[in-house]
Motif scaffolding. Structure first.
Motif, PDB file in Angstrom:
ATOM      1  N   VAL A 193       0.839  -1.203   0.000  1.00 35.60           N
ATOM      2  CA  VAL A 193       0.000   0.000   0.000  1.00 35.60           C
ATOM      3  C   VAL A 193       0.871   1.249   0.000  1.00 35.60           C
ATOM      4  CG1 VAL A 193      -1.725   1.290   1.315  1.00 35.60           C
ATOM      5  CG2 VAL A 193      -1.886  -1.204   1.132  1.00 35.60           C
ATOM      6  N   TRP A 194       1.920   1.243   0.790  1.00 33.33           N
ATOM      7  CA  TRP A 194       2.840   2.378   0.857  1.00 33.33           C
ATOM      8  C   TRP A 194       3.450   2.665  -0.521  1.00 33.33           C
ATOM      9  CZ3 TRP A 194       4.157   6.216   4.084  1.00 33.33           C
ATOM     10  CH2 TRP A 194       5.376   6.872   3.896  1.00 33.33           C
ATOM     11  N   GLY A 195       3.858   1.623  -1.212  1.00 34.06           N
ATOM     12  CA  GLY A 195       4.467   1.796  -2.528  1.00 34.06           C
ATOM     13  C   GLY A 195       3.517   2.458  -3.512  1.00 34.06           C
ATOM     14  N   ILE A 196       2.245   2.091  -3.454  1.00 31.47           N
ATOM     15  CA  ILE A 196       1.243   2.711  -4.335  1.00 31.47           C
ATOM     16  C   ILE A 196       1.024   4.164  -3.949  1.00 31.47           C
ATOM     17  CG2 ILE A 196      -1.198   2.656  -5.001  1.00 31.47           C
ATOM     18  CD1 ILE A 196      -1.069  -0.412  -4.544  1.00 31.47           C
ATOM     19  N   LEU A 197       0.969   4.425  -2.658  1.00 28.97           N
ATOM     20  CA  LEU A 197       0.688   5.768  -2.161  1.00 28.97           C
ATOM     21  C   LEU A 197       1.775   6.772  -2.530  1.00 28.97           C
ATOM     22  CD1 LEU A 197      -1.249   7.509  -0.507  1.00 28.97           C
ATOM     23  CD2 LEU A 197      -0.049   6.764   1.557  1.00 28.97           C
ATOM     24  N   ILE A 198       3.041   6.406  -2.358  1.00 28.24           N
ATOM     25  CA  ILE A 198       4.118   7.376  -2.609  1.00 28.24           C
ATOM     26  C   ILE A 198       4.477   7.488  -4.087  1.00 28.24           C
ATOM     27  CG2 ILE A 198       5.074   7.057  -0.299  1.00 28.24           C
ATOM     28  CD1 ILE A 198       7.382   5.450  -1.632  1.00 28.24           C
ATOM     29  N   ASN A 199       3.929   6.595  -4.922  1.00 24.75           N
ATOM     30  CA  ASN A 199       4.196   6.676  -6.359  1.00 24.75           C
ATOM     31  C   ASN A 199       3.254   7.709  -6.971  1.00 24.75           C
ATOM     32  OD1 ASN A 199       5.167   6.209  -8.908  1.00 24.75           O
ATOM     33  ND2 ASN A 199       4.185   4.216  -9.152  1.00 24.75           N
ATOM     34  N   ALA A 200       3.459   8.973  -6.599  1.00 21.86           N
ATOM     35  CA  ALA A 200       2.522  10.045  -6.931  1.00 21.86           C
ATOM     36  C   ALA A 200       2.425  10.321  -8.429  1.00 21.86           C
ATOM     37  CB  ALA A 200       2.922  11.322  -6.192  1.00 21.86           C
ATOM     38  N   LYS A 201       3.476  10.040  -9.163  1.00 20.20           N
ATOM     39  CA  LYS A 201       3.447  10.304 -10.606  1.00 20.20           C
ATOM     40  C   LYS A 201       2.462   9.403 -11.343  1.00 20.20           C
ATOM     41  CE  LYS A 201       7.985  12.449 -11.075  1.00 20.20           C
ATOM     42  NZ  LYS A 201       9.269  12.475 -11.820  1.00 20.20           N
ATOM     43  N   GLU A 202       1.955   8.372 -10.645  1.00 23.48           N
ATOM     44  CA  GLU A 202       0.955   7.480 -11.235  1.00 23.48           C
ATOM     45  C   GLU A 202      -0.471   7.842 -10.822  1.00 23.48           C
ATOM     46  OE1 GLU A 202       1.308   4.810 -13.361  1.00 23.48           O
ATOM     47  OE2 GLU A 202       3.383   5.451 -13.634  1.00 23.48           O
ATOM     48  N   TRP A 203      -0.631   8.779  -9.885  1.00 24.19           N
ATOM     49  CA  TRP A 203      -1.966   9.067  -9.365  1.00 24.19           C
ATOM     50  C   TRP A 203      -2.969   9.386 -10.459  1.00 24.19           C
ATOM     51  CZ3 TRP A 203      -0.676  12.900  -4.773  1.00 24.19           C
ATOM     52  CH2 TRP A 203      -0.064  12.167  -3.730  1.00 24.19           C
ATOM     53  N   LYS A 263      -9.247  10.134 -10.466  1.00 17.29           N
ATOM     54  CA  LYS A 263      -9.745  11.338 -11.129  1.00 17.29           C
ATOM     55  C   LYS A 263      -9.561  12.591 -10.272  1.00 17.29           C
ATOM     56  CE  LYS A 263     -14.613  11.068  -9.652  1.00 17.29           C
ATOM     57  NZ  LYS A 263     -16.009  10.926 -10.117  1.00 17.29           N
ATOM     58  N   GLY A 264      -9.279  12.399  -8.981  1.00 17.79           N
ATOM     59  CA  GLY A 264      -8.999  13.541  -8.120  1.00 17.79           C
ATOM     60  C   GLY A 264      -7.705  14.245  -8.472  1.00 17.79           C
ATOM     61  N   ALA A 265      -6.797  13.529  -9.141  1.00 18.80           N
ATOM     62  CA  ALA A 265      -5.563  14.143  -9.649  1.00 18.80           C
ATOM     63  C   ALA A 265      -5.844  14.538 -11.098  1.00 18.80           C
ATOM     64  CB  ALA A 265      -4.404  13.177  -9.562  1.00 18.80           C
ATOM     65  N   GLN A 266      -6.089  15.816 -11.341  1.00 19.58           N
ATOM     66  CA  GLN A 266      -6.580  16.269 -12.634  1.00 19.58           C
ATOM     67  C   GLN A 266      -5.487  16.445 -13.683  1.00 19.58           C
ATOM     68  OE1 GLN A 266      -9.182  19.269 -10.317  1.00 19.58           O
ATOM     69  NE2 GLN A 266     -10.212  19.075 -12.285  1.00 19.58           N
ATOM     70  N   SER A 267      -4.254  16.310 -13.288  1.00 19.04           N
ATOM     71  CA  SER A 267      -3.128  16.357 -14.227  1.00 19.04           C
ATOM     72  C   SER A 267      -1.956  15.611 -13.593  1.00 19.04           C
ATOM     73  CB  SER A 267      -2.739  17.803 -14.540  1.00 19.04           C
ATOM     74  OG  SER A 267      -2.348  18.491 -13.360  1.00 19.04           O
ATOM     75  N   PRO A 268      -0.951  15.241 -14.368  1.00 23.47           N
ATOM     76  CA  PRO A 268       0.195  14.517 -13.793  1.00 23.47           C
ATOM     77  C   PRO A 268       0.873  15.312 -12.677  1.00 23.47           C
ATOM     78  CG  PRO A 268       0.227  14.385 -16.181  1.00 23.47           C
ATOM     79  CD  PRO A 268      -0.846  15.362 -15.830  1.00 23.47           C
ATOM     80  N   ILE A 269       1.275  14.605 -11.631  1.00 21.15           N
ATOM     81  CA  ILE A 269       2.005  15.226 -10.526  1.00 21.15           C
ATOM     82  C   ILE A 269       3.414  15.580 -10.989  1.00 21.15           C
ATOM     83  CG2 ILE A 269       2.947  14.871  -8.202  1.00 21.15           C
ATOM     84  CD1 ILE A 269      -0.096  15.067  -8.248  1.00 21.15           C
ATOM     85  N   GLU A 270       3.859  16.762 -10.624  1.00 22.18           N
ATOM     86  CA  GLU A 270       5.219  17.206 -10.950  1.00 22.18           C
ATOM     87  C   GLU A 270       5.981  17.464  -9.662  1.00 22.18           C
ATOM     88  OE1 GLU A 270       4.763  20.665 -13.359  1.00 22.18           O
ATOM     89  OE2 GLU A 270       4.124  19.551 -15.137  1.00 22.18           O
ATOM     90  N   PHE A 271       7.182  16.896  -9.535  1.00 19.65           N
ATOM     91  CA  PHE A 271       8.028  17.124  -8.370  1.00 19.65           C
ATOM     92  C   PHE A 271       8.910  18.342  -8.613  1.00 19.65           C
ATOM     93  CE2 PHE A 271       8.066  12.259  -7.474  1.00 19.65           C
ATOM     94  CZ  PHE A 271       6.763  12.346  -7.004  1.00 19.65           C
ATOM     95  N   VAL A 272       9.016  19.211  -7.610  1.00 21.41           N
ATOM     96  CA  VAL A 272       9.916  20.370  -7.721  1.00 21.41           C
ATOM     97  C   VAL A 272      11.358  19.892  -7.837  1.00 21.41           C
ATOM     98  CG1 VAL A 272      10.778  22.434  -6.545  1.00 21.41           C
ATOM     99  CG2 VAL A 272       8.316  21.912  -6.526  1.00 21.41           C
ATOM    100  N   ASP A 273      11.714  18.874  -7.063  1.00 23.77           N
ATOM    101  CA  ASP A 273      13.020  18.222  -7.191  1.00 23.77           C
ATOM    102  C   ASP A 273      12.891  17.175  -8.300  1.00 23.77           C
ATOM    103  OD1 ASP A 273      15.361  16.809  -7.040  1.00 23.77           O
ATOM    104  OD2 ASP A 273      15.174  16.266  -4.920  1.00 23.77           O
ATOM    105  N   THR A 274      13.397  17.521  -9.462  1.00 23.90           N
ATOM    106  CA  THR A 274      13.213  16.653 -10.633  1.00 23.90           C
ATOM    107  C   THR A 274      13.984  15.341 -10.540  1.00 23.90           C
ATOM    108  OG1 THR A 274      14.998  17.839 -11.780  1.00 23.90           O
ATOM    109  CG2 THR A 274      12.736  18.606 -12.159  1.00 23.90           C
ATOM    110  N   THR A 275      14.880  15.219  -9.561  1.00 29.73           N
ATOM    111  CA  THR A 275      15.629  13.959  -9.402  1.00 29.73           C
ATOM    112  C   THR A 275      14.834  12.937  -8.588  1.00 29.73           C
ATOM    113  OG1 THR A 275      16.772  14.698  -7.378  1.00 29.73           O
ATOM    114  CG2 THR A 275      17.817  15.224  -9.500  1.00 29.73           C
TER     115      THR A 275
END
Length: 249
Positions: A124-134, A139-151
């Protein structure tokens, strides 16, 4: 006579059919009412196990039952004693460590959702922190998540990320990051501010996933009036989708 019986029966069918059709294995708990006792109880279950949880339940009941005295002075002492002991217990064992500004007892808006998942906490933790897949399943994530730290590949402590949800664009920062257990972030824009917490509680069959959010700001008034259950339902859908993905692994 047949028509009189048929019409009420038809109405009952339309009312109860959606309920009967629900998948009971994915049923979740939703509430907009903050329950400090439930918050404490769940945390004790995680930290100490069943026997210690029972002990603390008894302690909690004892705190509620401290007898008041027969005069004003003794009443004041008892009240102070009850308050002090309750604060000591809850501050040490709070399930969610709310920042003072977002304490649900004082915030403008609050929602709580939880669900039982037949999968281990690390899944469950692995799914939760994989934000780029949300955005691919929620549908609550209306666009791809972008990290400020690109690394960064996944969410991590102190990370800022761009999150577009409910028609608003936020840049939350991760405030709490305890692998397989706890995750929380703060979002702040002028119109609304929120603290969104996640807790994973191990169970005999996998884990319980809890998410709660506390909000302030003038938009909370609009939310209460025009869409009081929208956030609650979005979180419920999110939990069910995480459950579905976790149990497939």
């Amino acid at each position: 006579m047949q028509k009189k019986v048929f019409i009420p029966a038809l109405l009952l069918f339309f009312i109860y059919a959606p309920v009967l059709a629900q998948n009971t294995t994915s049923r979740s708990i939703m509430t907009k009412k903050y329950d400090k006792t439930t918050n404490l109880r769940a945390c004790l279950e995680v930290a100490f196990g069943e026997k210690k949880r029972q002990f603390f339940d008894e302690t909690r009941r004892f705190l509620k039952c401290i007898p008041l005295g027969t005069d004003e002075k003794s009443n004041e002492v008892s009240a102070k004693k009850r308050w002090f002991l309750a604060q000591r217990v809850t501050s040490k064992h709070a399930l969610i460590i709310w920042p003072q500004a977002f304490n649900p007892e004082n915030s403008k808006f609050y929602v709580h959702n939880e669900i039982e998942i037949n999968a281990q906490p690390q899944v469950v933790w692995g799914i939760l922190i994989n934000a780029k897949e949300w955005h691919t399943y929620n549908k609550g994530a209306q666009s791809p998540i972008e990290f400020v730290d690109t690394t960064a590949k996944t969410l991590q402590d102190g990370l800022k990320f761009n999150f577009h949800t409910m028609g608003l664009k936020f840049q939350p920062i991760i405030n709490e990051f305890v692998p397989y257990e706890r995750l929380a972030w703060t979002s702040r824009i002028k119109s609304i501010q929120g603290y969104h917490a996640w807790v994973i509680v191990p169970t005999a069959n996998g884990c319980r996933l809890i998410t709660a959010e506390s909000q302030n700001g003038f938009l909370t008034f609009m939310q209460k009036v025009f869409q009081p259950k929208k956030l609650l339902k979005l979180h419920d859908e999110w939990l069910n989708l995480i459950k579905e993905r976790a149990e497939k692994n």
